[in-house]
Design a protein around this motif. Structure first.
Motif, PDB file in Angstrom:
ATOM      1  N   THR A 117       0.844  -1.184   0.000  1.00 41.07           N
ATOM      2  CA  THR A 117       0.000   0.000   0.000  1.00 41.07           C
ATOM      3  C   THR A 117       0.884   1.241   0.000  1.00 41.07           C
ATOM      4  OG1 THR A 117      -1.682  -1.144   1.300  1.00 41.07           O
ATOM      5  CG2 THR A 117      -1.773   1.256   1.301  1.00 41.07           C
ATOM      6  N   ARG A 118       0.590   2.174  -0.873  1.00 39.98           N
ATOM      7  CA  ARG A 118       1.313   3.460  -0.881  1.00 39.98           C
ATOM      8  C   ARG A 118       0.835   4.289   0.302  1.00 39.98           C
ATOM      9  NH1 ARG A 118       5.203   5.938  -2.545  1.00 39.98           N
ATOM     10  NH2 ARG A 118       5.198   8.096  -3.112  1.00 39.98           N
ATOM     11  N   VAL A 119       1.771   4.807   1.106  1.00 42.98           N
ATOM     12  CA  VAL A 119       1.394   5.568   2.294  1.00 42.98           C
ATOM     13  C   VAL A 119       1.892   7.001   2.288  1.00 42.98           C
ATOM     14  CG1 VAL A 119       1.139   3.560   3.793  1.00 42.98           C
ATOM     15  CG2 VAL A 119       3.379   4.681   3.610  1.00 42.98           C
ATOM     16  N   GLY A 120       2.855   7.317   1.481  1.00 44.03           N
ATOM     17  CA  GLY A 120       3.421   8.665   1.458  1.00 44.03           C
ATOM     18  C   GLY A 120       4.932   8.603   1.563  1.00 44.03           C
ATOM     19  N   GLU A 121       5.535   9.747   1.516  1.00 45.95           N
ATOM     20  CA  GLU A 121       6.986   9.848   1.426  1.00 45.95           C
ATOM     21  C   GLU A 121       7.700   9.455   2.715  1.00 45.95           C
ATOM     22  OE1 GLU A 121      10.255  13.244   0.256  1.00 45.95           O
ATOM     23  OE2 GLU A 121       8.142  13.609  -0.120  1.00 45.95           O
ATOM     24  N   GLY A 122       8.648   8.540   2.598  1.00 42.93           N
ATOM     25  CA  GLY A 122       9.580   8.233   3.665  1.00 42.93           C
ATOM     26  C   GLY A 122       9.051   7.557   4.905  1.00 42.93           C
ATOM     27  N   PRO A 123       8.285   6.464   4.818  1.00 44.57           N
ATOM     28  CA  PRO A 123       7.888   5.782   6.051  1.00 44.57           C
ATOM     29  C   PRO A 123       9.115   5.185   6.749  1.00 44.57           C
ATOM     30  CG  PRO A 123       7.271   4.455   4.150  1.00 44.57           C
ATOM     31  CD  PRO A 123       7.783   5.766   3.630  1.00 44.57           C
ATOM     32  N   THR A 124       9.253   5.467   8.041  1.00 42.04           N
ATOM     33  CA  THR A 124      10.449   5.028   8.757  1.00 42.04           C
ATOM     34  C   THR A 124      10.174   4.166   9.980  1.00 42.04           C
ATOM     35  OG1 THR A 124      10.457   7.090   9.999  1.00 42.04           O
ATOM     36  CG2 THR A 124      11.845   6.986   8.022  1.00 42.04           C
ATOM     37  N   ASP A 125       8.939   4.163  10.483  1.00 42.81           N
ATOM     38  CA  ASP A 125       8.658   3.357  11.672  1.00 42.81           C
ATOM     39  C   ASP A 125       7.189   2.958  11.674  1.00 42.81           C
ATOM     40  OD1 ASP A 125       9.311   1.964  13.940  1.00 42.81           O
ATOM     41  OD2 ASP A 125       9.396   3.701  15.252  1.00 42.81           O
ATOM     42  N   LEU A 126       6.892   1.905  12.447  1.00 40.76           N
ATOM     43  CA  LEU A 126       5.537   1.359  12.528  1.00 40.76           C
ATOM     44  C   LEU A 126       5.209   0.995  13.967  1.00 40.76           C
ATOM     45  CD1 LEU A 126       5.897  -1.476   9.856  1.00 40.76           C
ATOM     46  CD2 LEU A 126       4.737   0.681   9.476  1.00 40.76           C
ATOM     47  N   ALA A 127       3.935   1.049  14.298  1.00 41.23           N
ATOM     48  CA  ALA A 127       3.441   0.511  15.565  1.00 41.23           C
ATOM     49  C   ALA A 127       2.002   0.092  15.343  1.00 41.23           C
ATOM     50  CB  ALA A 127       3.520   1.559  16.673  1.00 41.23           C
ATOM     51  N   PHE A 128       1.596  -0.993  15.975  1.00 39.75           N
ATOM     52  CA  PHE A 128       0.211  -1.433  15.867  1.00 39.75           C
ATOM     53  C   PHE A 128      -0.452  -1.267  17.219  1.00 39.75           C
ATOM     54  CE2 PHE A 128      -3.477  -4.039  15.460  1.00 39.75           C
ATOM     55  CZ  PHE A 128      -3.833  -3.885  14.127  1.00 39.75           C
ATOM     56  N   GLY A 129      -1.609  -0.598  17.238  1.00 35.35           N
ATOM     57  CA  GLY A 129      -2.351  -0.393  18.468  1.00 35.35           C
ATOM     58  C   GLY A 129      -3.675   0.275  18.194  1.00 35.35           C
ATOM     59  N   GLY A 130      -4.637   0.067  19.094  1.00 27.76           N
ATOM     60  CA  GLY A 130      -5.947   0.685  18.918  1.00 27.76           C
ATOM     61  C   GLY A 130      -6.653   0.207  17.662  1.00 27.76           C
ATOM     62  N   GLY A 131      -6.341  -1.013  17.229  1.00 27.50           N
ATOM     63  CA  GLY A 131      -6.973  -1.556  16.035  1.00 27.50           C
ATOM     64  C   GLY A 131      -6.455  -1.003  14.726  1.00 27.50           C
ATOM     65  N   SER A 132      -5.358  -0.244  14.764  1.00 33.01           N
ATOM     66  CA  SER A 132      -4.807   0.372  13.551  1.00 33.01           C
ATOM     67  C   SER A 132      -3.302   0.217  13.497  1.00 33.01           C
ATOM     68  CB  SER A 132      -5.126   1.873  13.513  1.00 33.01           C
ATOM     69  OG  SER A 132      -6.503   2.101  13.424  1.00 33.01           O
ATOM     70  N   LEU A 133      -2.784   0.316  12.280  1.00 32.60           N
ATOM     71  CA  LEU A 133      -1.345   0.418  12.084  1.00 32.60           C
ATOM     72  C   LEU A 133      -1.008   1.896  12.001  1.00 32.60           C
ATOM     73  CD1 LEU A 133       1.364  -1.073  11.455  1.00 32.60           C
ATOM     74  CD2 LEU A 133       0.846  -0.622   9.040  1.00 32.60           C
ATOM     75  N   TRP A 134       0.006   2.317  12.723  1.00 35.48           N
ATOM     76  CA  TRP A 134       0.462   3.708  12.724  1.00 35.48           C
ATOM     77  C   TRP A 134       1.821   3.759  12.045  1.00 35.48           C
ATOM     78  CZ3 TRP A 134      -2.895   7.307  14.695  1.00 35.48           C
ATOM     79  CH2 TRP A 134      -3.971   6.799  15.421  1.00 35.48           C
TER      80      TRP A 134
END
Length: 195
Positions: A117-134
């Protein structure tokens, strides 16, 4: 001592695991003795890793892949986007931030198949919580919230992005002539901007 250049750590029942970005391997550390044990080769330049029920998933920035370490030295490579920087577990899948092509890959651990999935420029970190991926989008000065089932969601600006700052200063008019207000700027590509 841990060999090479330690870049990330994960802990599971087998011990403490350290990614070595120079040695292209992960090394287990025995928490009782603090001894480094035999390294497991993975892809080029491992930069992040996460445990998922005893299996390790390692983001390899240099090869555009994730290494699935099943135990011992059994490793399965999974191709993802360009420049994977972070890996997370959530909603029964593995998530990978690919910083060089602005995408997030979703890996189904049952089949090792991927969706991107395209998310935008420069994704550098992830966390999953509250039913969503951040997803942190450092280059855009924002984060993206992704619904794990639809793969879509809003972007939320943090601070001020330069594009928004330029648009809300001065006449508060975009190039199209629409009046822009602080906190409600859609022209910069995020849902909320210049908070």
């Amino acid at each position: 001592p841990v060999p090479g250049a330690p870049t990330a750590i994960a802990v599971n029942e087998q011990g403490v695991w350290v990614a070595d970005s120079f040695g292209d391997a992960i090394t287990p550390i025995d928490p009782e003795t603090d001894d480094a044990l035999a390294s497991v080769p993975v892809g080029d330049q491992p930069v992040d890793l996460v445990d998922d029920g005893g299996e390790l998933w390692v983001a390899n920035a240099g090869t555009g892949s994730v290494s699935r370490v099943l135990g011992g030295d059994e490793v399965q490579p999974v191709d993802v986007g360009e420049g994977p920087q972070a890996v997370a577990v959530g909603a029964g899948v593995i998530w990978v931030a690919n910083s060089l092509d602005g995408t997030v890959s979703r890996i189904d651990p049952d089949t090792n198949s991927t969706d991107t999935t395209r998310v935008g420029e420069g994704p550098t970190d992830l966390a999953f919580g509250g039913g969503s991926l951040w997803v942190s989008l450092g280059s855009a000065g924002s984060i993206k919230r992704i619904d794990p089932w639809s793969g879509s969601g809003p972007s939320i600006a943090l601070g001020s992005c330069s594009n928004c700052q330029r648009m809300v200063s001065g006449s508060n008019r975009s190039s199209a002539g629409a009046t822009l207000s602080r906190g409600n700027v859609k022209d910069c590509g995020v849902e909320r901007c210049c908070l």
